[in-house]
Design a protein around this motif. Structure first.
Motif, PDB file in Angstrom:
ATOM      1  N   PRO A 288       0.832  -1.198   0.000  1.00  0.00           N
ATOM      2  CA  PRO A 288       0.000   0.000   0.000  1.00  0.00           C
ATOM      3  C   PRO A 288       0.872   1.255   0.000  1.00  0.00           C
ATOM      4  N   ALA A 290       0.797   3.710   1.786  1.00  0.00           N
ATOM      5  CA  ALA A 290       1.190   4.165   3.120  1.00  0.00           C
ATOM      6  C   ALA A 290       2.613   3.758   3.471  1.00  0.00           C
ATOM      7  N   PHE A 291       3.059   2.602   2.970  1.00  0.00           N
ATOM      8  CA  PHE A 291       4.395   2.119   3.316  1.00  0.00           C
ATOM      9  C   PHE A 291       5.492   3.042   2.806  1.00  0.00           C
ATOM     10  N   GLN A 292       5.209   3.717   1.689  1.00  0.00           N
ATOM     11  CA  GLN A 292       6.197   4.673   1.174  1.00  0.00           C
ATOM     12  C   GLN A 292       6.499   5.732   2.222  1.00  0.00           C
ATOM     13  N   SER A 293       5.420   6.232   2.838  1.00  0.00           N
ATOM     14  CA  SER A 293       5.589   7.276   3.844  1.00  0.00           C
ATOM     15  C   SER A 293       6.362   6.746   5.047  1.00  0.00           C
ATOM     16  N   ILE A 294       6.022   5.516   5.456  1.00  0.00           N
ATOM     17  CA  ILE A 294       6.715   4.919   6.609  1.00  0.00           C
ATOM     18  C   ILE A 294       8.205   4.779   6.297  1.00  0.00           C
TER      19      ILE A 294
ATOM     20  N   LYS B 129       2.582   9.572   9.710  1.00  0.00           N
ATOM     21  CA  LYS B 129       1.543   9.745   8.697  1.00  0.00           C
ATOM     22  C   LYS B 129       1.388   8.439   7.912  1.00  0.00           C
ATOM     23  N   GLY B 130       2.512   7.827   7.579  1.00  0.00           N
ATOM     24  CA  GLY B 130       2.477   6.548   6.888  1.00  0.00           C
ATOM     25  C   GLY B 130       1.811   5.479   7.731  1.00  0.00           C
ATOM     26  N   VAL B 131       2.157   5.440   9.028  1.00  0.00           N
ATOM     27  CA  VAL B 131       1.560   4.438   9.922  1.00  0.00           C
ATOM     28  C   VAL B 131       0.039   4.617   9.963  1.00  0.00           C
ATOM     29  N   PHE B 133      -1.891   6.021   7.701  1.00  0.00           N
ATOM     30  CA  PHE B 133      -2.475   5.610   6.420  1.00  0.00           C
ATOM     31  C   PHE B 133      -2.502   4.089   6.307  1.00  0.00           C
ATOM     32  N   ALA B 134      -1.464   3.426   6.836  1.00  0.00           N
ATOM     33  CA  ALA B 134      -1.441   1.961   6.785  1.00  0.00           C
ATOM     34  C   ALA B 134      -2.567   1.391   7.650  1.00  0.00           C
ATOM     35  N   GLU B 138      -5.814   4.051   4.075  1.00  0.00           N
ATOM     36  CA  GLU B 138      -6.054   5.299   3.345  1.00  0.00           C
ATOM     37  C   GLU B 138      -7.530   5.663   3.193  1.00  0.00           C
TER      38      GLU B 138
END
Lengths: 313, 314
Positions: A288, A290-294, B129-131, B133-134, B138
């Motif tokens: 997903p 989101a992992f890019q941001s993490i 922010k990533g966590v 969204f994960a 999203e």
């Protein structure tokens, strides 16, 4: 012989990121058949040009000891300005965004240097300011320009099978590299970043140098916008959201110190490629978004840790 | 003699004066402004980021800063939504504990590894922010425990709970800063960390505590926010760091550290809240509001820089 070996080891230590990048590419190529296709490599290069050009500009600002967090919203704003004008005239669509970029760079540079304020907080303010202006221009709407003109030559044209905008990144990188390593301006930027007070005593006008750095940063955003608008012929007020973090991540993991004074365009290009390779693999394996941001967050923190450790030695 | 005293008070309470003038102007302009309902709305709107501003005030006084507060607030609200099937208390505890844990992480990174807080929290901001969204895939996620909204929708004397929480926390931490050893240590460390260390103050521990505190408060703000509509998403708190830092600086707390009171931060938050309310009443477009907020932060930070400079040459 011994000497030669120690020089080699020292050189290798300096180029950790290059080795990591090569290792990544080799390992990823071995484990993923999709990764090692030539189509994917060209795709990878195509994806990095916009953020690569922005990161080159960011490198210059970081070397003078500042940070420009407004690049994302400036990107959105300039994209809209460019496409709005391109609907009438291609030339205006190229020239005006670049002119606006210079003005924005002067604005940021003026605020940061005139009053000696923290550049991160000041550009956090201009991030908000320019993103508001971008949203206001089209009332939040996406706009499209005229297609089928020479405007698309940078974004869609190819030369010897390689997309033209890859050459643009290459040229920008070389020019910035020369500025940093071969000119008096580049030397002064490093002095200012290393020790502002000492540089000023030595007669370097630190305020002027930093302002120039901010102008270069905005100007490279302008060039990145040309690549983007030329390729997409559309613009939206939120195109550039998050670009500031991509650029900062690329610069920092490339090995340019956030403390200023040290760094190079070459390192940043390696950082950009490193980041793009990781994200490319995440995309290939359907991780997903989101992992890019993490991953970016972890990379920023790790790079800062490594940088601070290295400086202490 | 009297005139100089009045002038001193005016200079000292300039934010309060601005609030007063703005309030009078708005009540003349709009009949709606000075209604009980509107004033309650203003306080409710500022109470969430107001809680964070209390932590930010303390953190800036101790000489550090936290850019990750918005992401941490979103993290807190997502945890509150995800854990509420196990009960309201579980949701509340998870959100607060999650926020505090991120704050502790920030604090340890800054103090143990001696990293610049502005850069570290930029990293944790992107990371969290990533966590978030994960965790939400999203999307906007909705809570399953319908009674969870009691934590924010309950009203006492027609005033919702978050307003009370904000005011009680402000009073509590105003007292902590004024009266406790911890408060004294905060001022000492912010004023001169090296000297404080020589006096035997555990600088690292004080700073870590301040980071944990702002994480705790951001998590709490997220929990209360989740209780408002029982939803959470990664888009929560996108501009909270700008809002909170602007409010604290607006209140007159300097980025130089070592000085400032909680009341100043509360005044700054209140002024920003009234400004936001005014912009809505005057039907100013949200896009223009964003421009104004950006300009305000730039102007405030310039004023702060000028006053630091002046102090140096006095």
């Amino acid at each position: 012989m011994k000497k030669a070996r120690s020089i080699l080891i020292n050189n290798l230590k300096e180029q950790t990121q290059v080795i990591i990048l090569i290792a990544f590419v080799v390992v990823f190529s071995l484990i993923s058949p999709e990764f090692r296709t030539s189509g994917n490599f060209i795709n990878l290069l195509k994806q990095v040009t916009v953020i690569g050009v922005i990161s080159c500009g960011m490198t210059i600002v970081v070397i003078t000891g500042c940070l420009d967090l407004s690049v994302g919203s400036v990107f959105s704003l300039l994209g809209l300005v460019g496409i709005l004008l391109q609907q009438r005239s291609n030339i205006l669509g190229v020239v005006v965004p670049l002119a606006c970029a210079v003005a924005i760079g002067l604005f940021n540079g003026f605020i940061v240097t005139k009053y000696r304020v923290n550049s991160i907080i000041a550009t956090l303010g201009s991030l908000s300011l320019f993103s508001g202006i971008a949203l206001l221009i089209t009332n939040g709407a996406i706009i499209a320009g005229r297609t089928g003109t020479w405007f698309g030559i940078i974004g869609r044209g190819r030369f010897l099978g390689v997309p033209n905008h890859v050459y643009v990144l290459f040229i920008v990188a070389i020019i910035f590299h020369i500025i940093l390593s071969r000119t008096a301006l580049g030397r002064k930027m490093k002095y200012v970043g290393t020790n502002t007070v000492a540089a000023e005593i030595a007669g370097v006008r630190s305020k002027r140098i930093r302002t120039v750095a901010f102008v270069i940063s905005s100007l490279s955003v302008g060039v990145a916008v040309l690549i983007y608008t030329s390729r997409m012929t559309t613009a939206s007020p939120i195109t550039g959201v998050g670009y500031e973090f991509d650029a900062v991540t690329a610069v920092v993991i490339g090995g340019t110190s956030l403390a200023g004074g040290k760094g190079s365009i070459f390192k940043t290009i390696i950082g950009v490629l490193l980041l793009a390779t990781i994200i490319n693999l995440l995309t290939l394996y359907n991780f997903p978004f989101a992992f890019q941001s993490i991953i970016k967050g972890i990379l920023i923190i790790t790079a800062i840790v490594i940088d601070v450790r290295a400086r202490k030695k | 003699v009297d005139r100089t005293r009045i002038r001193d008070i005016a200079v000292e309470q300039k934010i309060l004066l601005v609030i007063l003038v703005l309030g009078i102007y708005l009540s003349l302009r709009s009949r709606y402004f000075l209604t009980f309902q509107n004033i309650t709305n203003i306080f409710l709107a500022i109470s969430f980021e107001g809680m964070i501003a209390i932590g930010m005030a303390i953190l800036i006084i101790v000489g550090e800063i936290d850019l990750s507060v918005g992401s941490v607030m979103a993290f807190g609200s997502v945890l509150a939504v995800l854990f509420q099937p196990y009960g309201i208390a579980a949701g509340v505890a998870a959100g607060i504990a999650g926020g505090a844990a991120v704050g502790l992480l920030n604090g340890l990174l800054v103090t143990r590894l001696r990293l610049p807080s502005i850069a570290v929290t930029l990293g944790t901001m992107v990371l969290m922010k990533g966590v978030v969204f994960a965790l939400t895939k999203e999307h906007t996620i909705t809570g399953t425990n319908r009674s969870f909204t009691i934590i924010s929708q309950t009203e006492l004397l027609h005033i919702p709970v978050p307003v009370y929480v904000f005011i009680v926390l402000a009073l509590l931490f105003a007292m902590v800063l004024n009266r406790s050893t911890f408060g004294r240590d905060v001022y000492a460390v912010g004023g001169n960390a090296t000297a404080s260390k020589l006096f035997g103050i555990k600088v690292e521990r004080v700073k870590t505590a301040c980071f944990s505190l702002i994480g705790f408060l951001s998590g709490l703000a997220g929990v209360m926010l989740a209780g408002k509509l029982n939803i959470a998403s990664g888009n929560i708190g996108q501009y909270s760091n700008v809002f909170v830092i602007t409010a604290v600086l607006l209140g007159g707390i300097s980025l130089e550290g070592g000085e400032g009171r909680i009341l100043m931060a509360v005044e700054g938050v209140l002024l920003l809240g009234i400004m936001n309310n005014a912009m809505v009443i005057m039907k100013i477009s949200p896009f223009v509001q964003e421009i104004i907020r950006g300009l305000l932060l730039i102007v405030i930070i310039i004023i702060d820089a000028i006053s630091i400079e002046k102090k140096k040459y006095r």
